[in-house]
Design an enzyme around this catalytic site. Structure first.
Site, PDB file in Angstrom:
ATOM      1  N   SER A  65       0.797  -1.236   0.000  1.00  0.00           N
ATOM      2  CA  SER A  65       0.000   0.000   0.000  1.00  0.00           C
ATOM      3  C   SER A  65       0.827   1.282   0.000  1.00  0.00           C
ATOM      4  CB  SER A  65      -0.935   0.022   1.205  1.00  0.00           C
ATOM      5  OG  SER A  65      -2.118  -0.656   0.896  1.00  0.00           O
ATOM      6  N   LYS A  68       0.640   3.359  -3.034  1.00  0.00           N
ATOM      7  CA  LYS A  68      -0.536   4.207  -3.306  1.00  0.00           C
ATOM      8  C   LYS A  68      -0.183   5.694  -3.253  1.00  0.00           C
ATOM      9  CE  LYS A  68      -3.753   0.761  -1.424  1.00  0.00           C
ATOM     10  NZ  LYS A  68      -4.491   0.332  -0.233  1.00  0.00           N
ATOM     11  N   TYR A 193      -1.747  -2.751 -10.949  1.00  0.00           N
ATOM     12  CA  TYR A 193      -1.862  -2.543  -9.504  1.00  0.00           C
ATOM     13  C   TYR A 193      -1.058  -3.583  -8.713  1.00  0.00           C
ATOM     14  CZ  TYR A 193      -3.947  -2.293  -4.851  1.00  0.00           C
ATOM     15  OH  TYR A 193      -4.127  -2.208  -3.488  1.00  0.00           O
ATOM     16  N   TYR A 245      -4.395   3.425   7.490  1.00  0.00           N
ATOM     17  CA  TYR A 245      -5.726   2.818   7.393  1.00  0.00           C
ATOM     18  C   TYR A 245      -6.640   3.370   8.482  1.00  0.00           C
ATOM     19  CZ  TYR A 245      -2.478  -0.603   5.340  1.00  0.00           C
ATOM     20  OH  TYR A 245      -1.467  -1.211   4.660  1.00  0.00           O
ATOM     21  N   VAL A 263       0.934  -3.902   3.760  1.00  0.00           N
ATOM     22  CA  VAL A 263       0.756  -5.207   4.408  1.00  0.00           C
ATOM     23  C   VAL A 263       1.988  -6.112   4.365  1.00  0.00           C
ATOM     24  CG1 VAL A 263      -1.761  -5.485   4.373  1.00  0.00           C
ATOM     25  CG2 VAL A 263      -0.421  -6.138   2.377  1.00  0.00           C
TER      26      VAL A 263
HETATM   27  N1  GLN Z   1      -1.641  -5.259  -2.483  1.00  0.00           N
HETATM   28  C1  GLN Z   1      -2.414  -5.129  -1.277  1.00  0.00           C
HETATM   29  C2  GLN Z   1      -3.900  -5.246  -1.549  1.00  0.00           C
HETATM   30  O1  GLN Z   1      -4.405  -4.683  -2.465  1.00  0.00           O
HETATM   31  C3  GLN Z   1      -2.079  -3.836  -0.627  1.00  0.00           C
HETATM   32  C4  GLN Z   1      -2.868  -3.614   0.627  1.00  0.00           C
HETATM   33  C5  GLN Z   1      -2.069  -3.023   1.743  1.00  0.00           C
HETATM   34  O2  GLN Z   1      -0.844  -2.966   1.759  1.00  0.00           O
HETATM   35  N2  GLN Z   1      -2.785  -2.649   2.744  1.00  0.00           N
HETATM   36  O3  GLN Z   1      -4.594  -5.906  -0.830  1.00  0.00           O
END
Ligand code: GLN
Length: 309
Positions: A65, A68, A193, A245, A263
């Site tokens: 994430s 992003k 993605y 988050y 994550v």
């Molecule tokens: N690639 C992960 C997903 O889309 C990224 C989510 C994350 O790092 N929180 O679920």
């Protein structure tokens, strides 16, 4: 804010490593389930100075994430604020990053913000390129620029593993496609993605990316502009309101700096006009944040008076 020394990093990492026992490695992406929970690392990249580090600082992990923030910066540079925020909102959602719940609130299918999966998918959909390969290249180009490392690439196994199991992200995409928030092939979008999420990095390079944001979008070594100031400011604001988050409020109270987690177990933090910090420890708490990373940042923030509030 008080000065940070390499011995502080060693000392606090040693102190908090035990917290790995309180977390669990992400396993909904099969390739991430292999990560060793006891591995950890930290790096601090002061603006205009040498990087400091502790733990397994050469160990590479995937951005997940954290990517992003970078695709948001790229989309803002390529299309401007008006176009980007016609597809994604600016408000925290207080839901988990994978949540579908709020896609039916307000404008149909417009995600609340670019830090949740739905919002990030809508943003990635805007990245320029004739096909998914060119879009991935654009993203890699930015990451290579910010890390000053032309060898940066993505982990094919992690990308494939997520691509094959990303049913929830596919559902988010199809819902958004129905309402015109995303366009084109969902499979191609997921290809981009999952590759952006699988970009390989270590804490030293991640701390450098954070240092660019700390330096208002400028290279921490040369001071050359890499990201426009207003784009860096928007990214940092999202890191404060939604970067951790649905734990962003607690993090703002306990640490008080713009930060983004992934994550894989990584967190990058931005110390304004000072430097970037990156922490890695794959054991996660219930909200998906690294337990070792959170503890380390809380301890350092308290000792060094980091809070911007
Ligand atoms: N690639 C992960 C997903 O889309 C990224 C989510 C994350 O790092 N929180 O679920």
């Amino acid at each position: 804010m008080e000065k940070i020394f390499e011995k502080d990093l060693h000392q606090w990492l040693e102190h908090v490593r035990i917290y790995a026992n309180n977390g669990k490695v992400a396993d909904y992406i099969p390739a991430l389930a292999n990560q060793q929970p006891e591995i950890n690392a930290v790096a601090y990249y002061p603006i205009g100075d040498e990087v400091m580090k502790a733990g397994q600082f050469e160990y590479t992990f995937t951005l997940q994430s954290i990517s992003k923030v970078l695709t948001l910066a790229l989309a803002l540079v390529q299309h401007g604020e008006k176009a980007v925020f016609s597809r994604v909102g600016k408000e925290p959602s207080s839901d988990p990053f994978y949540s579908v719940a709020k896609l039916e609130v307000n404008t149909p299918a417009k995600p609340f913000n670019p830090m949740i999966n739905a919002g990030a998918l809508a943003v990635t959909n805007m990245i320029r390129g004739r096909d998914s390969e060119e879009m991935v290249e654009e993203i890699l180009k930015l990451v290579r620029l910010l890390t000053d490392d032309p060898s940066i690439t993505y982990d094919e196994e992690v990308a494939k593993s997520e691509f094959e199991t990303a049913f929830l992200n596919r559902a988010l995409c199809y819902f958004m496609k129905q309402h015109g928030i995303i366009t084109g092939s969902v499979e191609e979008l997921l290809d981009v993605y999952t590759k952006q999420c699988a970009i390989n990095i270590n804490v030293q390079k991640l701390a450098r990316i954070a240092a660019v944001f700390a330096n208002d979008g400028r290279d921490p070594d040369t001071n050359n502009p890499l990201i426009p100031l207003h784009v860096a400011r928007i990214c940092k604001t999202f890191m404060v309101t939604c970067g951790m988050y649905d734990a962003s409020g607690t993090f703002a109270i306990n640490v008080g700096i713009p930060a983004k987690s992934g994550v894989s177990g990584a967190i990058m933090g931005v110390l304004k006009k000072n430097g970037g910090i990156a922490v890695f420890g794959p054991a996660l708490d219930k909200k998906g944040n690294s337990v070792v990373g959170m503890q380390l940042l809380e301890k350092l923030a308290e000792e060094k008076r980091w809070s911007m509030f």
